[in-house]
Design a protein around this motif. Structure first.
Motif, PDB file in Angstrom:
ATOM      1  N   SER A 191       0.977  -0.940  -0.178  1.00 19.67           N
ATOM      2  CA  SER A 191       0.134  -0.140   0.183  1.00 19.67           C
ATOM      3  C   SER A 191       1.220   1.369   0.147  1.00 19.67           C
ATOM      4  CB  SER A 191      -0.386  -0.088   1.321  1.00 19.67           C
ATOM      5  OG  SER A 191      -1.836  -1.221   1.395  1.00 19.67           O
ATOM      6  N   HIS A 192       1.892   1.402   0.472  1.00 14.25           N
ATOM      7  CA  HIS A 192       2.988   2.586   0.777  1.00 14.25           C
ATOM      8  C   HIS A 192       3.753   2.978  -0.295  1.00 14.25           C
ATOM      9  CE1 HIS A 192       2.597   4.116   4.256  1.00 14.25           C
ATOM     10  NE2 HIS A 192       1.841   2.549   5.060  1.00 14.25           N
ATOM     11  N   GLN A 193       3.654   1.133  -1.011  1.00 15.83           N
ATOM     12  CA  GLN A 193       4.701   1.661  -2.420  1.00 15.83           C
ATOM     13  C   GLN A 193       4.111   1.733  -3.750  1.00 15.83           C
ATOM     14  OE1 GLN A 193       6.282  -2.503  -4.280  1.00 15.83           O
ATOM     15  NE2 GLN A 193       7.982  -1.202  -4.789  1.00 15.83           N
ATOM     16  N   ILE A 194       2.611   1.608  -3.396  1.00 13.82           N
ATOM     17  CA  ILE A 194       1.731   2.088  -4.549  1.00 13.82           C
ATOM     18  C   ILE A 194       1.152   3.873  -4.176  1.00 13.82           C
ATOM     19  CG2 ILE A 194      -0.543   2.226  -4.859  1.00 13.82           C
ATOM     20  CD1 ILE A 194      -0.672  -1.213  -4.792  1.00 13.82           C
ATOM     21  N   TYR A 195       1.341   4.517  -3.199  1.00 11.65           N
ATOM     22  CA  TYR A 195       1.196   5.653  -2.581  1.00 11.65           C
ATOM     23  C   TYR A 195       1.949   6.211  -2.779  1.00 11.65           C
ATOM     24  CZ  TYR A 195      -2.897   4.517   0.685  1.00 11.65           C
ATOM     25  OH  TYR A 195      -3.847   4.012   1.186  1.00 11.65           O
ATOM     26  N   ALA A 196       3.479   5.477  -3.016  1.00  9.71           N
ATOM     27  CA  ALA A 196       4.398   6.415  -3.128  1.00  9.71           C
ATOM     28  C   ALA A 196       4.744   6.663  -4.939  1.00  9.71           C
ATOM     29  CB  ALA A 196       6.187   5.406  -3.010  1.00  9.71           C
ATOM     30  N   ILE A 197       4.054   5.660  -5.190  1.00 14.05           N
ATOM     31  CA  ILE A 197       3.877   5.943  -7.557  1.00 14.05           C
ATOM     32  C   ILE A 197       2.799   6.311  -7.596  1.00 14.05           C
ATOM     33  CG2 ILE A 197       3.071   4.243  -8.970  1.00 14.05           C
ATOM     34  CD1 ILE A 197       4.952   1.532  -7.666  1.00 14.05           C
ATOM     35  N   LYS A 198       1.876   6.651  -7.199  1.00 11.56           N
ATOM     36  CA  LYS A 198       1.114   7.867  -7.524  1.00 11.56           C
ATOM     37  C   LYS A 198       1.519   9.216  -6.693  1.00 11.56           C
ATOM     38  CE  LYS A 198      -3.453   4.698  -6.905  1.00 11.56           C
ATOM     39  NZ  LYS A 198      -4.295   4.631  -5.667  1.00 11.56           N
ATOM     40  N   ARG A 199       2.626   9.198  -6.189  1.00 18.02           N
ATOM     41  CA  ARG A 199       1.944  10.719  -5.845  1.00 18.02           C
ATOM     42  C   ARG A 199       3.782  10.892  -6.724  1.00 18.02           C
ATOM     43  NH1 ARG A 199       1.294  15.600  -4.506  1.00 18.02           N
ATOM     44  NH2 ARG A 199       2.729  16.494  -2.495  1.00 18.02           N
ATOM     45  N   ALA A 200       4.310  10.161  -6.763  1.00 15.84           N
ATOM     46  CA  ALA A 200       5.499  10.547  -7.413  1.00 15.84           C
ATOM     47  C   ALA A 200       4.825  11.114  -9.413  1.00 15.84           C
ATOM     48  CB  ALA A 200       6.473   9.634  -8.403  1.00 15.84           C
ATOM     49  N   HIS A 201       3.359  10.469  -9.355  1.00 13.35           N
ATOM     50  CA  HIS A 201       2.911  10.277 -10.917  1.00 13.35           C
ATOM     51  C   HIS A 201       2.208  12.463 -10.548  1.00 13.35           C
ATOM     52  CE1 HIS A 201       0.911  10.226 -14.079  1.00 13.35           C
ATOM     53  NE2 HIS A 201      -0.228  10.644 -13.570  1.00 13.35           N
ATOM     54  N   GLN A 202       2.195  11.942  -9.415  1.00 11.54           N
ATOM     55  CA  GLN A 202       1.080  13.310  -8.829  1.00 11.54           C
ATOM     56  C   GLN A 202       2.114  14.651  -9.418  1.00 11.54           C
ATOM     57  OE1 GLN A 202      -0.245  12.902  -5.024  1.00 11.54           O
ATOM     58  NE2 GLN A 202      -2.042  12.162  -5.684  1.00 11.54           N
ATOM     59  N   LEU A 203       3.544  14.549  -8.624  1.00 13.32           N
ATOM     60  CA  LEU A 203       4.672  15.249  -8.787  1.00 13.32           C
ATOM     61  C   LEU A 203       5.137  15.733  -9.685  1.00 13.32           C
ATOM     62  CD1 LEU A 203       6.394  14.693  -5.388  1.00 13.32           C
ATOM     63  CD2 LEU A 203       5.007  16.901  -5.510  1.00 13.32           C
ATOM     64  N   ASN A 204       4.782  14.711 -10.797  1.00 12.71           N
ATOM     65  CA  ASN A 204       5.708  14.821 -11.920  1.00 12.71           C
ATOM     66  C   ASN A 204       5.538  16.172 -12.669  1.00 12.71           C
ATOM     67  OD1 ASN A 204       5.641  14.831 -14.743  1.00 12.71           O
ATOM     68  ND2 ASN A 204       6.166  13.098 -14.694  1.00 12.71           N
ATOM     69  N   ILE A 205       6.372  16.813 -13.040  1.00 15.64           N
ATOM     70  CA  ILE A 205       5.974  18.214 -13.391  1.00 15.64           C
ATOM     71  C   ILE A 205       4.803  18.692 -14.298  1.00 15.64           C
ATOM     72  CG2 ILE A 205       7.848  18.609 -15.432  1.00 15.64           C
ATOM     73  CD1 ILE A 205       7.299  21.362 -12.658  1.00 15.64           C
ATOM     74  N   LYS A 206       4.798  17.643 -15.486  1.00 14.10           N
ATOM     75  CA  LYS A 206       3.717  17.748 -16.293  1.00 14.10           C
ATOM     76  C   LYS A 206       2.343  18.132 -16.461  1.00 14.10           C
ATOM     77  CE  LYS A 206       6.986  15.890 -20.480  1.00 14.10           C
ATOM     78  NZ  LYS A 206       6.728  15.169 -21.039  1.00 14.10           N
ATOM     79  N   ASN A 207       2.312  16.487 -15.191  1.00 11.09           N
ATOM     80  CA  ASN A 207       1.042  16.802 -14.583  1.00 11.09           C
ATOM     81  C   ASN A 207       0.869  17.504 -13.532  1.00 11.09           C
ATOM     82  OD1 ASN A 207       0.736  14.004 -15.596  1.00 11.09           O
ATOM     83  ND2 ASN A 207       2.032  13.015 -14.126  1.00 11.09           N
ATOM     84  N   TYR A 208       1.705  18.446 -13.110  1.00 18.69           N
ATOM     85  CA  TYR A 208       1.007  19.830 -12.462  1.00 18.69           C
ATOM     86  C   TYR A 208       0.957  20.919 -12.965  1.00 18.69           C
ATOM     87  CZ  TYR A 208       2.608  22.681  -8.683  1.00 18.69           C
ATOM     88  OH  TYR A 208       2.548  24.175  -7.711  1.00 18.69           O
ATOM     89  N   VAL A 209       1.625  20.845 -14.248  1.00 20.01           N
ATOM     90  CA  VAL A 209       1.092  21.879 -15.019  1.00 20.01           C
ATOM     91  C   VAL A 209       0.093  21.851 -15.406  1.00 20.01           C
ATOM     92  CG1 VAL A 209       1.469  23.203 -17.455  1.00 20.01           C
ATOM     93  CG2 VAL A 209       3.682  22.506 -15.389  1.00 20.01           C
ATOM     94  N   LYS A 210      -0.577  20.546 -16.000  1.00 17.95           N
ATOM     95  CA  LYS A 210      -1.842  20.678 -16.165  1.00 17.95           C
ATOM     96  C   LYS A 210      -3.058  20.319 -15.759  1.00 17.95           C
ATOM     97  CE  LYS A 210      -0.747  16.123 -19.398  1.00 17.95           C
ATOM     98  NZ  LYS A 210      -0.677  15.144 -19.632  1.00 17.95           N
TER      99      LYS A 210
END
Length: 182
Positions: free
Chosen positions: A154-173
């Protein structure tokens, strides 16, 4: 029982913090769920050489000292959990790098790491105040680690999801969509 590789990061350059990391490492070696411990940072400069040699005689612990970013990323990639207990770092980029590899963390809740990692981390609550630092009690770090390990996926999945959220392209979108709605 999966055995974990723990990366402990020590960016503080003082003897108190290095001694704390040394004591934490000794306790971690007693945990059945720990396969290996890797320590990066300033500990070499601040620990009594004799104690350090005794700790390093254990075959499942490695000390890397200060590293360039490329080598640090190679070491991050080989671990499964990160312990980063630095006190008061307002924006630890290191945490962003760690969760981009899907690694959950144990963090000090004083500083910005918790806000960056969110559910990908656990933060021990009980503190000791020594030499100007609020550090988690070592036994609380061990308890948090055991809790994280018991729910590792669960914590590993949260890390992957959070990394995706922090991706600059996603952040800008995300922010462009918000602006377009206004």
């Amino acid at each position: 029982l999966k055995k974990h590789k723990i990366l402990i990061c020590n960016h503080k350059n003082n003897s108190f913090y290095s001694k704390y990391i040394y004591e934490l490492s000794k306790k971690l070696l007693d945990q059945k769920s720990i396969k290996e411990i890797n320590i990066v940072g300033n500990i070499k400069e601040n620990i009594n050489e004799e104690k350090l040699k005794k700790l390093l005689n254990t075959k499942n612990i490695s000390l890397f000292g200060k590293l360039d970013n490329k080598l640090l990323l190679e070491i991050i990639e080989k671990n499964t959990i990160v312990i980063h207990l630095n006190y008061g770092d307002p924006c630890p980029n290191f945490i962003s790098e760690v969760i981009s590899y899907g690694l959950p963390c144990i963090l000090n809740d004083i500083g910005g790491g918790k806000e960056i990692a969110q559910k990908a981390c656990l933060c021990p609550k009980n503190k000791i105040y020594l030499e100007g630092y609020h550090m988690p009690k070592i036994n609380d770090v061990i308890q948090s680690l055991n809790k994280l390990i018991s729910n590792y996926k669960s914590h590993q999945i949260y890390a992957i999801k959070r990394a995706h959220q922090l991706n600059i392209k996603n952040y800008v979108k995300l922010h462009l969509n918000t602006i377009n709605k206004i």
